[in-house]
Write an enzyme that holds these catalytic residues in place. Sequence first.
Site, PDB file in Angstrom:
ATOM      1  N   LYS A 184      55.189   0.672  26.701  1.00  0.00           N
ATOM      2  CA  LYS A 184      55.121   0.277  28.102  1.00  0.00           C
ATOM      3  C   LYS A 184      56.525   0.062  28.685  1.00  0.00           C
ATOM      4  O   LYS A 184      57.516   0.010  27.950  1.00  0.00           O
ATOM      5  CB  LYS A 184      54.246  -0.975  28.246  1.00  0.00           C
TER       6      LYS A 184
HETATM    7  C1  LIG Z   1      48.306  -0.110  26.991  1.00  0.00           C
HETATM    8  C2  LIG Z   1      47.101  -0.248  27.846  1.00  0.00           C
HETATM    9  C3  LIG Z   1      46.126  -1.229  27.620  1.00  0.00           C
HETATM   10  C4  LIG Z   1      46.118  -2.122  26.424  1.00  0.00           C
HETATM   11  O1  LIG Z   1      47.281  -2.788  26.178  1.00  0.00           O
HETATM   12  P1  LIG Z   1      47.625  -3.229  24.652  1.00  0.00           P
HETATM   13  O2  LIG Z   1      48.796  -4.115  24.827  1.00  0.00           O
HETATM   14  O3  LIG Z   1      47.914  -1.979  23.905  1.00  0.00           O
HETATM   15  O4  LIG Z   1      46.433  -3.943  24.137  1.00  0.00           O
HETATM   16  C5  LIG Z   1      45.089  -1.340  28.511  1.00  0.00           C
HETATM   17  N1  LIG Z   1      44.973  -0.528  29.574  1.00  0.00           N
HETATM   18  C6  LIG Z   1      45.882   0.424  29.821  1.00  0.00           C
HETATM   19  C7  LIG Z   1      45.724   1.272  31.032  1.00  0.00           C
HETATM   20  C8  LIG Z   1      46.957   0.617  28.955  1.00  0.00           C
HETATM   21  O5  LIG Z   1      47.832   1.593  29.218  1.00  0.00           O
END
Ligand SMILES: *Cc1c(COP(=O)(O)O)cnc(C)c1O
Length: 370
Positions: A184
């Site tokens: 992210k």
């Molecule tokens: C990454 C992501 C998640 C989940 O986040 P995690 O930290 O991996 O649990 C949920 N929704 C979207 C759209 C994502 O890109």
Amino acid sequence: MSLDFLPFTRPSIDEETIARVADVLRSGWITSGPQVLAFEAALSTLCGGRPVRAFSSGTAALEVALRLAGVGPGDEVLSTPLTWVATANVILSVGATPVLVDIDPTSRNIDLDLLETAISPKTKALIPVDLAGLPVDRDRLYAIAARHRLRVVEDAAQSFGAFWNGQMIGCSGDFVAFSFHANKNLTTGEGGALVVPDDVDLSRCERLRLQGVKRYPDGGMDVDLPGGKFNLTDVAAAIGLGQLEHLTHFTERRRALARRYFARLDPALGLDLPPADFTHSNWHMFQPLLPPGTQRGAFLAAMKEQGIGVGVHYPALHLFTLYRSLGYAAGQFPHAEDVAARTVSLPLFPAMAEADVDRVCIALAKALGR
Ligand SMILES: *Cc1c(COP(=O)(O)O)cnc(C)c1O
């Protein structure tokens, strides 16, 4: 693979952050503690002073948000089929029913006209997703939510640092969940955060985060609900604090690289490009759609051959076995299925140079037989 392989993403961690983590490791307190409190305070400041609680993942933040919103068995939650599967899995985790709605082919986010027609007497909440960091239209979204008295859990996993109406995502709205997964825009390795609306009891949020435990000053405790094990560690929070110092720079670099892609990708290649938004999006990903009929597997291999990593985000989730078993089928969401079949995520991360974008564009033309 050659040494200069260009991955589709890579976190930027500076030496100061590494030193912060080393300090935490030496401190004798490595799980949730002062670093988490400092990280939450910094996030709250960014979100206009709204309360924020850190979690072990974006998924955990989403799940706790649904529980705090009172979503459970018998309730329907509306969301998009074009997202990371976590978005829909959490609806199942709380015992509710995911009701998916097709996307708008331009924004690739949930189609808000279709969303409104999908609302039923059982609908309790909406989970919009800001795919690739492009925010769902918050004005229209909250007008719909108000009209039908629905809770909103914003899946802003990809839009940390993006803007709506000149404010960072998280500054307004109902529940807002962020992810700090390694891929992210801002990372803690694994981690997440939830912006909590004013009508919600923060102590309940914290109990849902950690085993339902309520502690008393005399050392005693009570447990009044079955909470999860969703707390962030101080090690992770220290990474987050180091990352936050670069948030503006990260977003600016991503925007500059996205602009370079728009300038350098040859229109004759027949790619469908994402909306050229430089007001709202944090450019979490740059995702052209391959020309219809392109063999994506062969394309990915041809890019890899040239030292370039390309991702695929995401397969339409209603076609996964689990969701087919709930009754979903191919053909139900034509726009999501088309985008899912053709999408590729080109390399985009803050440490990339403009020359890397140029290299990707040249390789891409070659991979498409130009
Ligand atoms: C990454 C992501 C998640 C989940 O986040 P995690 O930290 O991996 O649990 C949920 N929704 C979207 C759209 C994502 O890109």
